[in-house]
Enzyme design. Structure first.
Site, PDB file in Angstrom:
ATOM      1  N   HIS A  98       0.707  -1.149   0.052  1.00 31.30           N
ATOM      2  CA  HIS A  98       0.122   0.044   0.007  1.00 31.30           C
ATOM      3  C   HIS A  98       0.955   1.302   0.085  1.00 31.30           C
ATOM      4  CE1 HIS A  98       0.377   1.219   4.419  1.00 31.30           C
ATOM      5  NE2 HIS A  98       0.509  -0.076   4.603  1.00 31.30           N
ATOM      6  N   ASP A 100      -0.020   4.446   0.936  1.00 35.30           N
ATOM      7  CA  ASP A 100      -0.035   5.701   2.112  1.00 35.30           C
ATOM      8  C   ASP A 100       0.500   5.387   3.167  1.00 35.30           C
ATOM      9  OD1 ASP A 100      -2.160   3.314   2.357  1.00 35.30           O
ATOM     10  OD2 ASP A 100      -3.044   4.618   3.854  1.00 35.30           O
ATOM     11  N   GLU A 166      -4.851   2.305   2.856  1.00 36.46           N
ATOM     12  CA  GLU A 166      -4.877   1.292   3.805  1.00 36.46           C
ATOM     13  C   GLU A 166      -4.976   1.636   5.266  1.00 36.46           C
ATOM     14  OE1 GLU A 166      -3.017  -1.935   6.326  1.00 36.46           O
ATOM     15  OE2 GLU A 166      -2.356   0.015   6.011  1.00 36.46           O
ATOM     16  N   GLU A 167      -4.254   2.628   5.563  1.00 35.23           N
ATOM     17  CA  GLU A 167      -4.126   2.928   7.039  1.00 35.23           C
ATOM     18  C   GLU A 167      -5.360   3.640   7.652  1.00 35.23           C
ATOM     19  OE1 GLU A 167      -1.838   1.956   8.536  1.00 35.23           O
ATOM     20  OE2 GLU A 167       0.159   1.978   7.497  1.00 35.23           O
ATOM     21  N   ASP A 190       3.838  -6.368   3.383  1.00 37.93           N
ATOM     22  CA  ASP A 190       3.261  -5.363   4.431  1.00 37.93           C
ATOM     23  C   ASP A 190       3.541  -5.916   5.977  1.00 37.93           C
ATOM     24  OD1 ASP A 190       2.345  -2.951   5.812  1.00 37.93           O
ATOM     25  OD2 ASP A 190       0.294  -3.464   5.665  1.00 37.93           O
TER      26      ASP A 190
END
Length: 503
Positions: A98, A100, A166-167, A190
């Site tokens: 991801h 972000d 994602e976060e 990740d």
């Protein structure tokens, strides 16, 4: 949505950022290996990419595709797919990360995440940032994918999936176009411990609570600011079992204790702003009837009890009590103030249960993530996780019951699913064999309490085999985030051999 093949070398201007020369030459100066990975990580660090502000990185990915003849697609959610296989060939696997990052900084640091690059520094074999989150979560995964995509290797073809937002709740994965998932194997980059293979993760969901507040006029002219800071914080999934304090919970307890001897009038309380970060700082503004010096003495006496309780995990915890220069015209009524503090104290926080199969892994938890004022309401965000969907919903139901008992309104989002482990996966077996051949030991196979996009992806593509791996990253989601430089080199060696093993 049509593929785009980009082969010209036109430049794209990244939104709201400039290229900083010292960051471009960073890996050359420090001789970091592998250079192709660190080159991309440095360039990512120069581009603002807080969750929801990923356009600069998206343009960077498309530029990489242009320069290296990769085909590219962008879906409606903003996720980016780069491919060596194109439309006519099935990729052997997809590498997924991801783009972000969580944007947190120390209060003493001047940094604008909308415009400023991340300032990188190296300390004792670790790469970190100067007073901010580093963005290794998941910038290292993005850099590793791009290093494979832009290198010259005798394996492939592969697809490279880069998800957004994602976060803040795995939103990019939730909106992912299923047509982007064309392989039957997915390697998620990740994970944050080298030598640990993640094969399952928790699901989760957020609860938003709004408590109506009543106010009354006041004649007091010297409000007092109470600030609790310096807590370790960390990831609300991966670090929830480390015994770290939650600043919102501690400040509510401190206020509740002070009410026993002091006549408080609560004006506001605030702390935390990320659902997936344990709050490191919380502050309250109060009016008091007595002497500010005596009030501070009482506050510090009670704070010393908290210091003793958390001396093993919160050695930098600090309390500041000072007269605020502002003027307060009204305060919460005593009933409203006590109700607000009582609700914060009553809401569950921390580990609720451990997994019965993987005993060292948290099964169910809750994080009192943020507290703030919106008009005449107290807004509270609680993030809950569990590897068992029924227990997650039970916990969220309990939170709802508590909040409504205090007179608050409750909204709960749709929970994202857990990723259930497949111990018979051929991808897992192949990865274990490669790791053992390289390092003469078996990797740790585990589930984690953090949320991964694999749970959502697995629901979109039935039967896809997935594995989450990565180098060593510690303290993600906090300004203490750092990545072990040598683990990146070792992981790169492992990744290349694993990709080369696919038939």
């Amino acid at each position: 949505m049509a593929w785009q093949t980009m082969k010209d070398n036109g430049r794209i201007a990244y939104p709201a950022c400039e290229v900083h020369e010292k960051l471009i030459t960073f890996s050359t100066m420090l001789n970091l290996k592998p250079e192709i990975v660190w080159k991309h990580f440095e360039e990512l660090s120069d581009i603002p990419r807080c969750s929801g502000n990923e356009e600069g990185v998206r343009q960077y990915l498309l530029e990489v595709a242009r320069e290296h003849g990769l085909q590219s697609r962008v879906d409606g959610a903003g996720n980016v797919l780069l491919s060596e296989a194109g439309e006519d060939h099935k990729p052997k696997a997809v590498l997924q990360s991801h783009i972000d990052m969580v944007c947190e900084k120390n209060s003493s640091v001047e940094h604008d995440f909308e415009t400023d690059p991340i300032e990188l520094t190296q300390e004792d074999g670790w790469l970190t940032a100067q007073g901010t989150t580093l963005g290794a979560d998941n910038g290292i995964g993005v850099a590793l994918s791009l290093a494979v995509a832009t290198g010259s290797y005798d394996f492939g073809p592969f697809d490279y999936l880069f998800t957004v937002d994602e976060e803040r709740g795995l939103n990019g994965a939730a909106g992912l176009d299923p047509e982007f998932l064309r392989a039957d194997k997915l390697i998620n980059l990740d994970s944050e411990e080298f030598g640990a293979f993640t094969v399952g993760c928790a699901g989760g969901g957020n609860t938003e609570i709004r408590l109506p507040l009543s106010y009354e006029e006041t004649t007091a002219v010297e409000p007092v600011r109470i600030n609790l800071s310096g807590l370790a914080g960390g990831h609300s999934g991966g670090d929830i079992d480390k015994g770290r304090a939650n600043a919102n919970k501690l400040l509510a307890r401190l206020l509740d204790d002070l009410w026993e001897t002091e006549a408080l009038q609560l004006v506001e309380i605030r702390g935390g702003d990320k659902h997936n970060a344990i709050p490191r700082e919380s502050t309250a503004l109060v009016n008091i009837a007595g002497d500010p010096g005596n009030f501070e003495e009482q506050a510090r006496e009670r704070f010393s009890v908290l210091q003793k309780e958390y001396e093993e995990t919160e050695e930098n915890m600090a309390l500041r009590v000072e007269v605020d220069p502002g003027v307060v015209d009204e305060v919460m009524t005593e009933e409203s103030g006590r109700t607000a503090v009582g609700l914060l104290r009553a809401l569950p926080n921390g580990v609720m249960a451990y997994d019965q199969k993987f005993e060292s892994t948290v099964e169910t938890s809750s994080n009192l993530a943020s507290v703030g004022m919106e008009g005449r309401q107290l807004r509270i965000l609680v993030s809950s996780r569990s590897s068992r969907g029924s227990k997650l919903e039970s916990l969220r139901g309990r939170i709802s019951i508590i909040a409504r008992a205090f007179g608050a309104a409750v909204e709960q989002d749709e929970a994202y699913p857990a990723w259930q482990p497949d111990m018979d996966s051929k991808l897992l077996a192949e990865a274990e064999t490669v790791f053992e051949e390289l390092y003469g030991r078996s990797p740790e196979v585990r589930t984690i309490h953090g949320g991964l996009e694999t749970g959502i992806i697995g629901e979109k593509v039935d039967g896809i085999e997935m594995l989450a791996v990565g180098p060593d990253i510690v303290n993600p989601h906090s300004p203490d985030e750092r990545v072990k430089v040598d683990s990146v080199r070792m992981f790169w060696e492992f990744l290349l051999k694993l990709l080369g093993s696919f038939a």
